[in-house]
Design a protein around this motif. Structure first.
Motif, PDB file in Angstrom:
ATOM      1  N   UNK A   1      -0.640   2.106  12.604  1.00 25.62           N
ATOM      2  CA  UNK A   1      -0.051   1.096  13.454  1.00 25.62           C
ATOM      3  C   UNK A   1      -0.801  -0.379  12.675  1.00 25.62           C
ATOM      4  N   UNK A   2       0.004  -1.231  12.306  1.00 23.42           N
ATOM      5  CA  UNK A   2      -0.315  -2.415  11.629  1.00 23.42           C
ATOM      6  C   UNK A   2      -1.405  -2.257  10.775  1.00 23.42           C
ATOM      7  N   UNK A   3      -1.142  -1.800   9.878  1.00 26.58           N
ATOM      8  CA  UNK A   3      -2.285  -1.185   8.651  1.00 26.58           C
ATOM      9  C   UNK A   3      -2.106  -2.286   7.779  1.00 26.58           C
ATOM     10  N   UNK A   4      -3.288  -2.983   7.338  1.00 28.03           N
ATOM     11  CA  UNK A   4      -3.380  -3.638   6.153  1.00 28.03           C
ATOM     12  C   UNK A   4      -4.352  -3.095   4.961  1.00 28.03           C
ATOM     13  N   UNK A   5      -4.067  -3.246   3.889  1.00 25.65           N
ATOM     14  CA  UNK A   5      -4.932  -2.750   2.641  1.00 25.65           C
ATOM     15  C   UNK A   5      -4.409  -3.304   1.430  1.00 25.65           C
ATOM     16  N   UNK A   6      -5.590  -3.692   0.678  1.00 21.10           N
ATOM     17  CA  UNK A   6      -5.474  -4.345  -0.720  1.00 21.10           C
ATOM     18  C   UNK A   6      -6.220  -3.375  -1.420  1.00 21.10           C
ATOM     19  N   UNK A   7      -5.636  -3.064  -2.530  1.00 22.65           N
ATOM     20  CA  UNK A   7      -6.146  -2.369  -3.611  1.00 22.65           C
ATOM     21  C   UNK A   7      -6.060  -2.923  -5.026  1.00 22.65           C
ATOM     22  N   UNK A   8      -7.030  -3.055  -5.733  1.00 20.62           N
ATOM     23  CA  UNK A   8      -6.842  -3.359  -7.125  1.00 20.62           C
ATOM     24  C   UNK A   8      -6.928  -2.294  -8.081  1.00 20.62           C
ATOM     25  N   UNK A   9      -6.481  -2.598  -9.204  1.00 23.44           N
ATOM     26  CA  UNK A   9      -5.994  -1.437 -10.149  1.00 23.44           C
ATOM     27  C   UNK A   9      -6.947  -0.651 -10.876  1.00 23.44           C
ATOM     28  N   UNK A  10      -8.180  -0.817 -10.559  1.00 20.88           N
ATOM     29  CA  UNK A  10      -9.128   0.083 -11.184  1.00 20.88           C
ATOM     30  C   UNK A  10     -10.099   0.654 -10.435  1.00 20.88           C
TER      31      UNK A  10
ATOM     32  N   UNK B   1       2.107  -3.717 -11.199  1.00 29.07           N
ATOM     33  CA  UNK B   1       2.103  -2.916 -10.516  1.00 29.07           C
ATOM     34  C   UNK B   1       0.822  -3.166  -9.436  1.00 29.07           C
ATOM     35  N   UNK B   2      -0.368  -3.727  -9.930  1.00 23.55           N
ATOM     36  CA  UNK B   2      -1.430  -4.034  -9.071  1.00 23.55           C
ATOM     37  C   UNK B   2      -1.722  -5.649  -9.304  1.00 23.55           C
ATOM     38  N   UNK B   3      -2.225  -6.265  -8.112  1.00 26.68           N
ATOM     39  CA  UNK B   3      -2.775  -5.452  -7.110  1.00 26.68           C
ATOM     40  C   UNK B   3      -1.842  -4.943  -6.030  1.00 26.68           C
ATOM     41  N   UNK B   4      -2.227  -3.887  -5.223  1.00 29.02           N
ATOM     42  CA  UNK B   4      -1.380  -3.382  -4.257  1.00 29.02           C
ATOM     43  C   UNK B   4      -1.836  -3.993  -3.105  1.00 29.02           C
ATOM     44  N   UNK B   5      -0.555  -4.324  -2.212  1.00 25.49           N
ATOM     45  CA  UNK B   5      -1.067  -5.039  -1.006  1.00 25.49           C
ATOM     46  C   UNK B   5      -0.252  -4.579   0.240  1.00 25.49           C
ATOM     47  N   UNK B   6      -0.668  -3.805   0.968  1.00 21.94           N
ATOM     48  CA  UNK B   6      -0.126  -3.182   2.178  1.00 21.94           C
ATOM     49  C   UNK B   6      -0.339  -4.177   3.634  1.00 21.94           C
ATOM     50  N   UNK B   7       1.112  -4.446   3.828  1.00 27.17           N
ATOM     51  CA  UNK B   7       0.812  -5.241   5.137  1.00 27.17           C
ATOM     52  C   UNK B   7       1.597  -4.808   6.397  1.00 27.17           C
ATOM     53  N   UNK B   8       0.947  -4.578   7.475  1.00 26.41           N
ATOM     54  CA  UNK B   8       1.506  -4.250   8.733  1.00 26.41           C
ATOM     55  C   UNK B   8       2.247  -3.066   8.828  1.00 26.41           C
ATOM     56  N   UNK B   9       1.681  -1.920   7.808  1.00 28.47           N
ATOM     57  CA  UNK B   9       2.367  -0.812   7.525  1.00 28.47           C
ATOM     58  C   UNK B   9       2.274  -0.015   9.143  1.00 28.47           C
ATOM     59  N   UNK B  10       3.310   0.425   9.512  1.00 30.57           N
ATOM     60  CA  UNK B  10       3.344   1.585  10.794  1.00 30.57           C
ATOM     61  C   UNK B  10       4.167   2.743  10.204  1.00 30.57           C
ATOM     62  N   UNK B  11       3.605   3.710  10.945  1.00 32.96           N
ATOM     63  CA  UNK B  11       4.364   4.877  11.007  1.00 32.96           C
ATOM     64  C   UNK B  11       4.381   5.525  12.187  1.00 32.96           C
ATOM     65  N   UNK B  12       5.716   5.706  12.974  1.00 34.25           N
ATOM     66  CA  UNK B  12       5.623   6.039  14.308  1.00 34.25           C
ATOM     67  C   UNK B  12       6.765   7.003  14.328  1.00 34.25           C
ATOM     68  N   UNK B  13       6.676   8.344  14.310  1.00 31.47           N
ATOM     69  CA  UNK B  13       7.733   9.319  14.441  1.00 31.47           C
ATOM     70  C   UNK B  13       7.869   9.679  15.866  1.00 31.47           C
TER      71      UNK B  13
END
Ligand code: ATP
Ligand code: MG
Lengths: 231, 239
Positions: B20-29, B1-13
């Motif tokens: 817009x173009x959100x990047x985020x890396x999260x470790x598991x602890x 499940x980890x690492x969690x990697x978010x790339x280029x995330x957008x939410x445009x309702x």
């Protein structure tokens, strides 16, 4: 006019055995129909609220429209079903209290289901994201939401009770208004009015209205008491 | 499940752009805290991660998978508590997972004990105070033994002692092995709980740094402005 009213009051005060029997049968028929109506209508309404399936919108429209189902039409349908030549004719149920319960059940099920559907759907809209995330399956959500909405759902039951107690068309047709056997308050009122016994009609009407009021007061009291404990 | 990697995330309702173009890396602890001004999309980000909202673009990668392969739980800012007893409000969540009745009941009692509600099992959840409700919602999420727990402003509108109780519970859940990702507007709380800070503004992650670094040397202009905006309030409060 005032004389008629006084006579009506006298009839209410002087407890009459025949009147008691009519009141008892009215209560028996309508409360039985209500009980069956709640057992069927609430789960059906809640299931429609939570489940998604093709034709759901159309079903909701039909269900809502059926809240205004004319009771005489239901009476005729049940009459045809139960008459000697009908599909259930062999049971010989026509002109019996059972037939009256059956007819009133058909009247209250759509009403209770339609009101329950709206109440449960509003709750589901609030809870759906969390319950879905927790992994609650739709059918389990139906059960949880019925429990959660039980106080609001009592309004659906009261609406059903009012419908059953006040209708005359269906019980008249399938019960036949037989004295001492299938005569209930509403059919008695219709009969006495047509015979010109206005005082008796008014007396019966007052008793009927008081009865409905008392049942509603009882339900309201119960609801307040329970809400104070449950919030 | 980890690492969690978010790339280029957008939410445009509907023409609006929330993320817009959100990047985020999260470790598991550890505990990661999302900070950002009102309306910056913190709640939306949690909902995207939980799968309740679908992104307009970008991808969420759970160690190579599209879906997390461990349990994910979320406590909403206004948790939905059913008009049932405190006990039932936790137990139904476990019932949804299946398993034995006796084990369910034991687990329910255990978590309610740990959040300090053991003596109120039979009371109606609707009669609890704000702090107690929040503890009950945490207990429900905790009961599911999540590998990742998302918390949306878990102490909004709680008094200091209720906040303290909730923070203690959050630490315990972390110790039990859950990765925690939470939002808050309480900067003191962020300093007390966070291992790292994710600072969100203008639809993307402006900064993702260890907590000390964020409060001592914020890099982005947006973060500096955000912390300065909080400053007058803090001085007035400390006096
Ligand atoms: N499901 C949705 N559909 C469309 N727009 C949404 C949805 N959810 C949130 N938004 C919009 O996204 C923007 C960000 O909202 P969000 O709730 O994520 O902010 P937030 O950072 O959590 O703010 P706060 O600190 O006040 O809680 C808002 O303008 C909101 O109207
Ligand atoms: Mg928010």
């Amino acid at each position: 006019m005032t004389e008629t009213l006084f006579e009506a009051l006298r009839l209410v005060v002087v407890v009459d055995y025949q009147l008691l029997a009519i009141v008892a049968l009215s209560l028996r028929v309508s409360l039985s129909a209500l009980a069956i109506g709640v057992l069927i209508g609430v789960p059906v309404g809640a299931a429609i609220a939570v489940q998604r399936f093709p034709g759901r919108g159309a079903l909701i429209v039909v269900l809502n429209a059926m809240m205004g189902l004319p009771s005489v039409v239901v009476g005729v349908i049940v009459y045809l079903l139960l008459s000697r030549s009908g599909p259930f004719g062999e049971f010989g149920l026509l002109f019996s209290p059972a037939a009256m319960i059956f007819a009133q059940t058909l009247l209250v099920v759509p009403l209770i289901a339609a009101v329950s559907r709206q109440i449960v759907e509003d709750a589901w809209n609030d809870y759906a994201p969390e319950l879905t995330l927790i992994g609650v399956r739709r059918w389990d959500a139906v059960v949880l939401l019925i429990a959660d909405c039980r106080f609001s759902l009592s309004l659906a039951a009261l609406a059903g009770l009012g419908r059953a107690m006040s209708e005359v068309g269906a019980v008249m047709i399938v019960g036949g208004n037989i004295d001492g056997f299938t005569r209930v308050m509403t059919t008695a009122i219709a009969l006495e009015t047509s015979k010109g016994n206005l005082a008796l009609s008014i007396a019966l009407g007052m008793v009927l209205i008081c009865l409905i009021l008392m049942l509603n007061a009882l339900a309201y009291g119960l609801r307040c008491w329970a809400l104070r404990r449950v919030g | 499940m980890f690492p969690l990697r978010v790339q280029g995330l957008a939410f445009r309702p509907e023409r609006q752009t929330v993320l817009q173009d959100l990047d985020l890396d999260l470790s598991g602890d550890g505990i990661s805290v999302i900070l950002g001004p009102n309306g910056s999309g913190k709640t939306v980000l949690l909902r995207l991660l939980s799968g309740l909202l679908a992104p307009s673009a970008g991808r969420i990668d759970w160690n190579g998978r599209d879906q997390p392969n461990g349990r994910l739980a979320m406590v909403f800012q206004h948790p939905a508590l059913l008009r049932l007893s405190v006990f039932r409000n936790v137990e139904f969540a476990l019932a949804a997972q299946g398993g034995e009745r006796a084990a369910r009941h034991a687990r329910t009692r255990e978590v309610l004990e740990r959040v300090g509600l053991a003596h109120r099992l039979d009371e109606s959840a609707r009669l609890l105070s704000g702090g107690e409700r929040q503890r009950l919602a945490l207990a429900r999420a905790w009961a599911l033994r999540p590998r990742m727990l998302l918390l949306d402003e878990p102490t909004a509108s709680l008094d200091p002692s209720a906040t303290e109780a909730v923070e203690r519970i959050i630490r315990e859940i972390r110790t039990d092995g859950a990765k925690i990702l939470m939002t808050t507007h309480n900067l003191g709380q962020a300093q007390r709980l966070a291992d790292d800070i994710v600072f969100l503004a203008d639809g993307c992650v402006q900064e993702h740094v260890p907590v000390r670094r964020f409060f001592s040397q914020p890099q982005s202009p947006a973060a500096r402005a955000f912390l300065q905006g909080e400053l007058p309030w803090r001085i007035a409060f400390d006096r």
